[in-house]
Design a protein around this motif. Structure first.
Motif, PDB file in Angstrom:
ATOM      1  N   ASN A   1       0.840  -1.188   0.000  1.00  0.00           N
ATOM      2  CA  ASN A   1       0.000   0.000   0.000  1.00  0.00           C
ATOM      3  C   ASN A   1       0.877   1.240   0.000  1.00  0.00           C
ATOM      4  N   ILE A   2       0.337   2.290  -0.548  1.00  0.00           N
ATOM      5  CA  ILE A   2       1.001   3.571  -0.521  1.00  0.00           C
ATOM      6  C   ILE A   2       1.009   4.081   0.926  1.00  0.00           C
ATOM      7  N   ASP A   3       2.053   4.765   1.314  1.00  0.00           N
ATOM      8  CA  ASP A   3       2.173   5.258   2.681  1.00  0.00           C
ATOM      9  C   ASP A   3       1.580   6.669   2.767  1.00  0.00           C
ATOM     10  N   LEU A   4       0.373   6.762   3.313  1.00  0.00           N
ATOM     11  CA  LEU A   4      -0.320   8.043   3.417  1.00  0.00           C
ATOM     12  C   LEU A   4      -0.294   8.556   4.851  1.00  0.00           C
ATOM     13  N   THR A   5       0.134   9.787   5.015  1.00  0.00           N
ATOM     14  CA  THR A   5       0.117  10.424   6.329  1.00  0.00           C
ATOM     15  C   THR A   5      -1.281  11.002   6.582  1.00  0.00           C
ATOM     16  N   ILE A   6      -1.518  11.457   7.788  1.00  0.00           N
ATOM     17  CA  ILE A   6      -2.788  12.117   8.113  1.00  0.00           C
ATOM     18  C   ILE A   6      -2.971  13.348   7.228  1.00  0.00           C
ATOM     19  N   LYS A   7      -1.884  14.076   6.997  1.00  0.00           N
ATOM     20  CA  LYS A   7      -1.954  15.269   6.138  1.00  0.00           C
ATOM     21  C   LYS A   7      -2.364  14.889   4.711  1.00  0.00           C
ATOM     22  N   HIS A   8      -1.794  13.797   4.169  1.00  0.00           N
ATOM     23  CA  HIS A   8      -2.175  13.328   2.834  1.00  0.00           C
ATOM     24  C   HIS A   8      -3.664  13.007   2.782  1.00  0.00           C
ATOM     25  N   LYS A   9      -4.125  12.281   3.780  1.00  0.00           N
ATOM     26  CA  LYS A   9      -5.531  11.873   3.809  1.00  0.00           C
ATOM     27  C   LYS A   9      -6.458  13.085   3.880  1.00  0.00           C
ATOM     28  N   LYS A  10      -6.112  14.050   4.717  1.00  0.00           N
ATOM     29  CA  LYS A  10      -6.932  15.268   4.835  1.00  0.00           C
ATOM     30  C   LYS A  10      -6.958  16.034   3.520  1.00  0.00           C
ATOM     31  N   THR A  11      -5.823  16.095   2.845  1.00  0.00           N
ATOM     32  CA  THR A  11      -5.754  16.780   1.552  1.00  0.00           C
ATOM     33  C   THR A  11      -6.642  16.086   0.527  1.00  0.00           C
ATOM     34  N   LEU A  12      -6.577  14.775   0.472  1.00  0.00           N
ATOM     35  CA  LEU A  12      -7.391  14.023  -0.490  1.00  0.00           C
ATOM     36  C   LEU A  12      -8.882  14.163  -0.194  1.00  0.00           C
ATOM     37  N   ILE A  13      -9.264  14.139   1.080  1.00  0.00           N
ATOM     38  CA  ILE A  13     -10.677  14.325   1.455  1.00  0.00           C
ATOM     39  C   ILE A  13     -11.134  15.727   1.044  1.00  0.00           C
ATOM     40  N   LYS A  14     -10.297  16.717   1.297  1.00  0.00           N
ATOM     41  CA  LYS A  14     -10.638  18.102   0.938  1.00  0.00           C
ATOM     42  C   LYS A  14     -10.829  18.234  -0.578  1.00  0.00           C
ATOM     43  N   ILE A  15      -9.930  17.622  -1.346  1.00  0.00           N
ATOM     44  CA  ILE A  15     -10.031  17.651  -2.804  1.00  0.00           C
ATOM     45  C   ILE A  15     -11.323  16.967  -3.258  1.00  0.00           C
ATOM     46  N   ALA A  16     -11.627  15.816  -2.678  1.00  0.00           N
ATOM     47  CA  ALA A  16     -12.843  15.089  -3.055  1.00  0.00           C
ATOM     48  C   ALA A  16     -14.087  15.910  -2.741  1.00  0.00           C
ATOM     49  N   ARG A  17     -14.154  16.479  -1.546  1.00  0.00           N
ATOM     50  CA  ARG A  17     -15.342  17.253  -1.157  1.00  0.00           C
ATOM     51  C   ARG A  17     -15.506  18.475  -2.058  1.00  0.00           C
ATOM     52  N   GLN A  18     -14.440  19.206  -2.305  1.00  0.00           N
ATOM     53  CA  GLN A  18     -14.552  20.397  -3.150  1.00  0.00           C
ATOM     54  C   GLN A  18     -14.966  20.019  -4.564  1.00  0.00           C
ATOM     55  N   SER A  19     -14.458  18.900  -5.055  1.00  0.00           N
ATOM     56  CA  SER A  19     -14.821  18.441  -6.398  1.00  0.00           C
ATOM     57  C   SER A  19     -16.297  18.096  -6.476  1.00  0.00           C
ATOM     58  N   ILE A  20     -16.810  17.452  -5.449  1.00  0.00           N
ATOM     59  CA  ILE A  20     -18.238  17.092  -5.411  1.00  0.00           C
ATOM     60  C   ILE A  20     -19.092  18.357  -5.346  1.00  0.00           C
TER      61      ILE A  20
ATOM     62  N   LEU B   1     -25.532  17.916   0.089  1.00  0.00           N
ATOM     63  CA  LEU B   1     -24.090  18.096   0.277  1.00  0.00           C
ATOM     64  C   LEU B   1     -23.656  18.119   1.741  1.00  0.00           C
ATOM     65  N   ASP B   2     -24.455  18.713   2.610  1.00  0.00           N
ATOM     66  CA  ASP B   2     -24.077  18.783   4.025  1.00  0.00           C
ATOM     67  C   ASP B   2     -24.234  17.440   4.738  1.00  0.00           C
ATOM     68  N   ASP B   3     -24.958  16.511   4.117  1.00  0.00           N
ATOM     69  CA  ASP B   3     -25.267  15.238   4.775  1.00  0.00           C
ATOM     70  C   ASP B   3     -24.464  14.053   4.253  1.00  0.00           C
ATOM     71  N   ILE B   4     -23.625  14.267   3.242  1.00  0.00           N
ATOM     72  CA  ILE B   4     -22.868  13.133   2.708  1.00  0.00           C
ATOM     73  C   ILE B   4     -21.575  12.921   3.486  1.00  0.00           C
ATOM     74  N   ASN B   5     -21.118  11.683   3.451  1.00  0.00           N
ATOM     75  CA  ASN B   5     -19.827  11.318   4.022  1.00  0.00           C
ATOM     76  C   ASN B   5     -18.999  10.690   2.911  1.00  0.00           C
ATOM     77  N   ILE B   6     -17.770  11.136   2.790  1.00  0.00           N
ATOM     78  CA  ILE B   6     -16.880  10.685   1.723  1.00  0.00           C
ATOM     79  C   ILE B   6     -15.865   9.707   2.294  1.00  0.00           C
ATOM     80  N   GLU B   7     -15.672   8.600   1.556  1.00  0.00           N
ATOM     81  CA  GLU B   7     -14.668   7.604   1.913  1.00  0.00           C
ATOM     82  C   GLU B   7     -13.793   7.377   0.687  1.00  0.00           C
ATOM     83  N   ILE B   8     -12.497   7.300   0.895  1.00  0.00           N
ATOM     84  CA  ILE B   8     -11.546   7.087  -0.194  1.00  0.00           C
ATOM     85  C   ILE B   8     -10.796   5.790   0.071  1.00  0.00           C
TER      86      ILE B   8
END
Length: 186
Positions: A3-22, A97-104
């Motif tokens: 698996n790729i080694d993701l830090t907490i910062k990486h995960k937060k960045t990816l979640i932020k990108i996903a939410r903004q894209s949605i 939008l306020d009620d969804i939960n995103i999982e990556i």
């Protein structure tokens, strides 16, 4: 299968990108551009974005098994696809939008197997391919439903549009993979 080694910062960045894209996609705005200067987030690997409602119901899940694009871009694109183009569900609306939960789920490379005993339920996802049919289930799906190895195989065959015992046939290819799974609730 590493698996790729993701830090907490990486995960937060990816979640932020996903939410903004949605948010942008649902509201008919341009796909957001990001300037990412991080080796890990610019690495190429497969990823899925899953959207759940506030009640835990599935509202969309689309991904790429492998990708030639940077991870952050794959997540951005799959978030939009999951929100608007999963044919199993209606598109996410602006009122939701306020009620969804995103999982990556960030996928490891696929590993072809011959021995079904290699499949570890809860650790591995499955990808089954036969002729023009293919189906994939993420590692967390089997655990969520409490499936054993055979049920997991059968459900993956079913997802591919094949008979539940297609994995017993010689021309059926079975691959396992693992995933780093995280979401907004983490």
């Amino acid at each position: 299968m590493e698996n790729i080694d993701l830090t907490i910062k990486h995960k937060k960045t990816l979640i932020k990108i996903a939410r903004q894209s949605i948010i942008n996609a649902v509201n008919g705005l341009e796909t957001p551009e990001h300037k990412i200067d991080d080796e890990t987030l610019n690495s190429t690997c497969g990823a899925f974005v899953t959207i759940h409602g506030s009640d835990g119901s599935l509202m969309g899940c689309i991904g790429n098994i492998v990708s030639e694009r940077p991870l952050w871009e794959t997540v951005r694109n799959m978030a939009t696809e999951s929100a608007l183009r999963d044919p199993r569900f209606p598109p996410v609306s602006s009122g939701q939008l306020d009620d969804i939960n995103i999982e990556i789920s960030v996928l490891s490379p696929l590993k072809k197997i011959e021995n079904l005993q290699e499949i570890e339920v809860g650790k591995h996802g499955l990808f089954i391919k036969k002729d023009f049919y293919q189906g994939l289930l993420l590692p967390q799906v089997a655990a969520e439903y409490g499936w054993n190895r055979m049920q997991f195989l059968e459900q993956t065959c079913f997802k591919a549009g094949l008979s539940s015992n297609c994995y017993r046939q010689g021309n059926c290819e079975i691959f396992i993979f693992s995933a780093v799974v995280f979401g907004e609730k983490d």
